[in-house]
Design a protein around this motif. Structure first.
Motif, PDB file in Angstrom:
ATOM      1  N   VAL A 177       2.208  15.263 -12.858  1.00 56.13           N
ATOM      2  CA  VAL A 177       1.166  15.982 -13.609  1.00 56.13           C
ATOM      3  C   VAL A 177       1.151  17.461 -13.213  1.00 56.13           C
ATOM      4  O   VAL A 177       1.036  18.353 -14.066  1.00 56.13           O
ATOM      5  CB  VAL A 177      -0.205  15.322 -13.352  1.00 56.13           C
ATOM      6  CG1 VAL A 177      -1.325  16.147 -13.986  1.00 56.13           C
ATOM      7  CG2 VAL A 177      -0.228  13.906 -13.895  1.00 56.13           C
ATOM      8  N   LYS A 178       1.298  17.730 -11.912  1.00 55.24           N
ATOM      9  CA  LYS A 178       1.294  19.120 -11.431  1.00 55.24           C
ATOM     10  C   LYS A 178       2.465  19.903 -12.004  1.00 55.24           C
ATOM     11  O   LYS A 178       2.298  21.016 -12.519  1.00 55.24           O
ATOM     12  CB  LYS A 178       1.354  19.113  -9.906  1.00 55.24           C
ATOM     13  CG  LYS A 178       1.419  20.511  -9.297  1.00 55.24           C
ATOM     14  CD  LYS A 178       1.553  20.425  -7.782  1.00 55.24           C
ATOM     15  CE  LYS A 178       1.728  21.826  -7.182  1.00 55.24           C
ATOM     16  NZ  LYS A 178       1.901  21.759  -5.713  1.00 55.24           N
ATOM     17  N   TYR A 179       3.663  19.307 -11.943  1.00 51.23           N
ATOM     18  CA  TYR A 179       4.837  20.007 -12.455  1.00 51.23           C
ATOM     19  C   TYR A 179       4.781  20.162 -13.967  1.00 51.23           C
ATOM     20  O   TYR A 179       5.251  21.167 -14.517  1.00 51.23           O
ATOM     21  CB  TYR A 179       6.102  19.257 -12.056  1.00 51.23           C
ATOM     22  CG  TYR A 179       6.392  19.308 -10.575  1.00 51.23           C
ATOM     23  CD1 TYR A 179       5.919  20.361  -9.788  1.00 51.23           C
ATOM     24  CD2 TYR A 179       7.130  18.307  -9.951  1.00 51.23           C
ATOM     25  CE1 TYR A 179       6.162  20.405  -8.425  1.00 51.23           C
ATOM     26  CE2 TYR A 179       7.378  18.342  -8.588  1.00 51.23           C
ATOM     27  CZ  TYR A 179       6.888  19.404  -7.837  1.00 51.23           C
ATOM     28  OH  TYR A 179       7.134  19.444  -6.499  1.00 51.23           O
TER      29      TYR A 179
ATOM     30  N   ARG B 126       0.829  -1.210   0.000  1.00 49.36           N
ATOM     31  CA  ARG B 126       0.000   0.000   0.000  1.00 49.36           C
ATOM     32  C   ARG B 126       0.866   1.263   0.000  1.00 49.36           C
ATOM     33  O   ARG B 126       0.551   2.247  -0.683  1.00 49.36           O
ATOM     34  CB  ARG B 126      -0.910  -0.014   1.231  1.00 49.36           C
ATOM     35  CG  ARG B 126      -1.896   1.153   1.303  1.00 49.36           C
ATOM     36  CD  ARG B 126      -2.856   1.097   0.116  1.00 49.36           C
ATOM     37  NE  ARG B 126      -3.799   2.199   0.152  1.00 49.36           N
ATOM     38  CZ  ARG B 126      -4.947   2.189   0.826  1.00 49.36           C
ATOM     39  NH1 ARG B 126      -5.276   1.093   1.536  1.00 49.36           N
ATOM     40  NH2 ARG B 126      -5.762   3.206   0.820  1.00 49.36           N
ATOM     41  N   VAL B 127       1.967   1.228   0.757  1.00 49.61           N
ATOM     42  CA  VAL B 127       2.870   2.388   0.785  1.00 49.61           C
ATOM     43  C   VAL B 127       3.467   2.636  -0.599  1.00 49.61           C
ATOM     44  O   VAL B 127       3.539   3.787  -1.066  1.00 49.61           O
ATOM     45  CB  VAL B 127       3.972   2.167   1.839  1.00 49.61           C
ATOM     46  CG1 VAL B 127       5.078   3.213   1.688  1.00 49.61           C
ATOM     47  CG2 VAL B 127       3.386   2.253   3.243  1.00 49.61           C
ATOM     48  N   GLU B 128       3.889   1.553  -1.275  1.00 48.03           N
ATOM     49  CA  GLU B 128       4.434   1.710  -2.625  1.00 48.03           C
ATOM     50  C   GLU B 128       3.381   2.254  -3.584  1.00 48.03           C
ATOM     51  O   GLU B 128       3.678   3.111  -4.433  1.00 48.03           O
ATOM     52  CB  GLU B 128       4.963   0.365  -3.131  1.00 48.03           C
ATOM     53  CG  GLU B 128       6.208  -0.120  -2.415  1.00 48.03           C
ATOM     54  CD  GLU B 128       7.404   0.777  -2.671  1.00 48.03           C
ATOM     55  OE1 GLU B 128       7.468   1.374  -3.768  1.00 48.03           O
ATOM     56  OE2 GLU B 128       8.267   0.878  -1.786  1.00 48.03           O
TER      57      GLU B 128
ATOM     58  N   ARG C 191       1.246   9.512  -5.575  1.00 44.73           N
ATOM     59  CA  ARG C 191       1.667  10.879  -5.273  1.00 44.73           C
ATOM     60  C   ARG C 191       2.729  11.366  -6.257  1.00 44.73           C
ATOM     61  O   ARG C 191       2.712  12.535  -6.661  1.00 44.73           O
ATOM     62  CB  ARG C 191       2.183  10.942  -3.838  1.00 44.73           C
ATOM     63  CG  ARG C 191       1.101  10.650  -2.806  1.00 44.73           C
ATOM     64  CD  ARG C 191       1.580  10.910  -1.393  1.00 44.73           C
ATOM     65  NE  ARG C 191       0.546  10.563  -0.412  1.00 44.73           N
ATOM     66  CZ  ARG C 191       0.651  10.778   0.887  1.00 44.73           C
ATOM     67  NH1 ARG C 191       1.752  11.335   1.377  1.00 44.73           N
ATOM     68  NH2 ARG C 191      -0.327  10.435   1.711  1.00 44.73           N
ATOM     69  N   LEU C 192       3.650  10.478  -6.627  1.00 39.04           N
ATOM     70  CA  LEU C 192       4.636  10.869  -7.628  1.00 39.04           C
ATOM     71  C   LEU C 192       3.982  11.182  -8.966  1.00 39.04           C
ATOM     72  O   LEU C 192       4.382  12.132  -9.658  1.00 39.04           O
ATOM     73  CB  LEU C 192       5.669   9.750  -7.790  1.00 39.04           C
ATOM     74  CG  LEU C 192       6.664   9.562  -6.644  1.00 39.04           C
ATOM     75  CD1 LEU C 192       7.545   8.343  -6.901  1.00 39.04           C
ATOM     76  CD2 LEU C 192       7.525  10.797  -6.465  1.00 39.04           C
TER      77      LEU C 192
END
Length: 331
Positions: free
Chosen positions: A253-255, A239-241, A247-248
């Protein structure tokens, strides 16, 4: 003198100090038959303060469903609890030993009924189910030793025994372990033969899976300890991966969007500066025409005066430059 006696309030249990708890549960939801159902469900749990407790409950549900799924998942018997994947029988047809007798064709209906499957035993119906499944998958009419024939025969055996276990469970809550153990053995034998058939003939392997409507999953190696802690840690790492990748991806997408916006602003600023340079060149051209009385060629560009730079170099050479000494005397 008064004697003190202890008062015991505990009740005695003749069958042990605690009641028996059966962790195995009956599975009724067909979605549980998916290979990674509980892992997918663990990935959908919300990451909050109750995440570990939710994983514990999910693990208990997984352990409780393992035995029932091991017996029924490959044949989709959780969804089909009526016919258990067995072919439908025409009960008016003669039983196996009497199928080729010509006298029964013109016999009265009462005689036909006596020799029909309707009046037959459970063993004779089981033989008919086996025959139909074997006819679907066998290579030829006298096939009796191929992997396809054996897989069809074991499939009929598994489904018939599963139906028998369900019928027994309607009368008594205790499962017939003498029968479920045999189902486990036949399921493992069939899985082994399916693996051999997949290695030998991939086309027949796919045909058998389609004809019998069974699922084949490559057995996983016991690479981890089957404990709640190990399973919960594995799900947490997964789940963490997954959250990290999400998030990455969101940051990417944001950048990317910000980069496009920034590039558009930079292009607009560059066009504005180029327009300013063009205005300055036009003004300089007008000044040159006004001072010299003639137009400056368009290919020439404005250059700074080199007088100040050359003067500074001359002064530095006079102050700091000393010629190399020689052995001759200058007169």
């Amino acid at each position: 003198m008064m004697q003190r006696r202890g008062l015991h309030l505990s009740a005695s249990l003749f069958r042990g100090r605690s009641f028996f708890f059966n962790k195995h549960k009956k599975v009724t939801d067909p979605e549980y038959q998916e290979e990674d159902f509980f892992e997918k469900k663990a990935r959908d749990l919300p990451l909050d303060e109750h995440y570990i407790d939710a994983l514990k409950k999910l693990y208990e549900e997984k352990v409780g469903a393992e035995r029932d799924l091991g017996l029924k998942a490959a044949d989709n018997l959780v969804a089909d609890r009526v016919s258990f994947g067995l072919p439908s029988l025409d009960l008016a047809q003669p039983r196996g030993p009497y199928r080729g007798i010509d006298e029964l064709k013109n016999a009265p209906d009462s005689v036909k009924k006596i020799f029909s499957l309707e009046m037959g035993t459970r063993r004779e119906r089981t033989d008919e189910w086996k025959r139909q499944l074997i006819d679907r998958c066998s290579l030829h009419s006298i096939d009796g030793d191929s992997l396809e024939m054996k897989i069809a025969w074991t499939t009929a055996l598994i489904r018939h025994w599963s139906m028998l276990v369900d019928d027994i469970a309607k009368e008594t809550p205790k499962k017939p372990t003498w029968l479920t153990h045999r189902i486990w053995l036949v399921i493992n034998w069939r899985r082994k033969m399916l693996g051999q058939l997949r290695d030998q003939n991939r086309e027949n392997f796919e045909r058998i899976l389609k004809e019998l409507q069974i699922a084949y999953h490559v057995p996983k190696q016991p690479e981890h300890v089957k404990t709640r802690k190990a399973w919960a840690e594995a799900q947490l790492r997964s789940r963490v991966e997954e959250e990290k990748e999400k998030r990455l991806e969101a940051l990417h997408v944001k950048y990317t969007n910000e980069r496009e916006t920034r590039l558009a602003e930079m292009r607009a600023r560059r066009e504005e500066l180029e327009k300013g340079i063009a205005d300055i060149d036009r003004q300089l051209h007008e000044i040159t025409v006004f001072e010299d009385g003639e137009e400056r060629p368009s290919d020439k560009k404005y250059q700074q005066s080199l007088v100040g730079e050359l003067t500074e170099k001359v002064i530095h050479s006079q102050l700091f430059y000393h010629p190399k000494p020689t052995m001759t005397r200058n007169n």
